[in-house]
Design a protein around this motif. Structure first.
Motif, PDB file in Angstrom:
ATOM      1  N   GLU A   2       0.829  -1.217   0.000  1.00  0.00           N
ATOM      2  CA  GLU A   2       0.000   0.000   0.000  1.00  0.00           C
ATOM      3  C   GLU A   2       0.859   1.261   0.000  1.00  0.00           C
ATOM      4  OE1 GLU A   2      -0.494  -2.517   2.312  1.00  0.00           O
ATOM      5  OE2 GLU A   2      -2.184  -3.415   1.249  1.00  0.00           O
ATOM      6  N   ASP A  11      -2.739   4.290  -7.283  1.00  0.00           N
ATOM      7  CA  ASP A  11      -4.177   4.278  -7.009  1.00  0.00           C
ATOM      8  C   ASP A  11      -4.921   5.263  -7.914  1.00  0.00           C
ATOM      9  OD1 ASP A  11      -2.924   6.393  -5.710  1.00  0.00           O
ATOM     10  OD2 ASP A  11      -4.081   6.193  -3.873  1.00  0.00           O
ATOM     11  N   GLU A  16      -9.239   0.120  -6.939  1.00  0.00           N
ATOM     12  CA  GLU A  16      -8.961  -0.717  -5.773  1.00  0.00           C
ATOM     13  C   GLU A  16      -9.264  -2.182  -6.068  1.00  0.00           C
ATOM     14  OE1 GLU A  16     -10.412  -1.165  -1.151  1.00  0.00           O
ATOM     15  OE2 GLU A  16     -10.457   0.827  -2.050  1.00  0.00           O
TER      16      GLU A  16
END
Length: 127
Positions: A2, A11, A16
């Motif tokens: 992440e 992102d 997602e």
């Protein structure tokens, strides 16, 4: 994983739901990442570390073509040509790669403008 997705703003490129299907792979120094002639399994994005790219000659000898850095791709040529791995790649130090399996790229990314722009930039910067 992440941390790197946020740091490199991945992102903003991938949803997602798609990111959840990626695989985070760690390689130790001198560990093979891909081997020329092996079946293609997906595109990789280097998150940290370095990878050397070694083409093989007809005689089977390898020589250094280039070194890949974070945010460079592995397997983007093979993805578009639907062929086996062209080059052998080896981690030069501890290296993390975000692996995008072929079936995920085929299903979600092949028509995704942001992903394709990212790949075009990678092609444009190749030696």
């Amino acid at each position: 994983m992440e941390r790197y997705i946020s740091e490199y703003k991945l992102d903003q490129v991938f949803s997602e739901a798609v990111i959840e299907q990626f695989k985070f792979c760690m390689y130790d120094k001198d560990e093979y990442v891909t081997v020329s002639g092996n079946e293609f399994s997906g595109v990789g994005i280097i998150l940290f570390g370095k990878i050397k790219v070694l083409p093989s000659s007809i005689e089977g000898k390898e020589m250094l073509l280039t070194c890949l850095q974070p945010m460079e791709f592995i397997g983007e040529i093979e993805y578009f040509f639907k062929c086996e791995f062209i080059y052998t790649t080896i981690a030069m130090e501890q290296t993390a790669v975000l692996h995008i399996p072929t079936h995920v790229a085929d299903r979600y990314l092949i028509n995704d403008v942001k992903f394709l722009q990212m790949l075009c930039k990678a092609f444009a910067c190749k030696p």
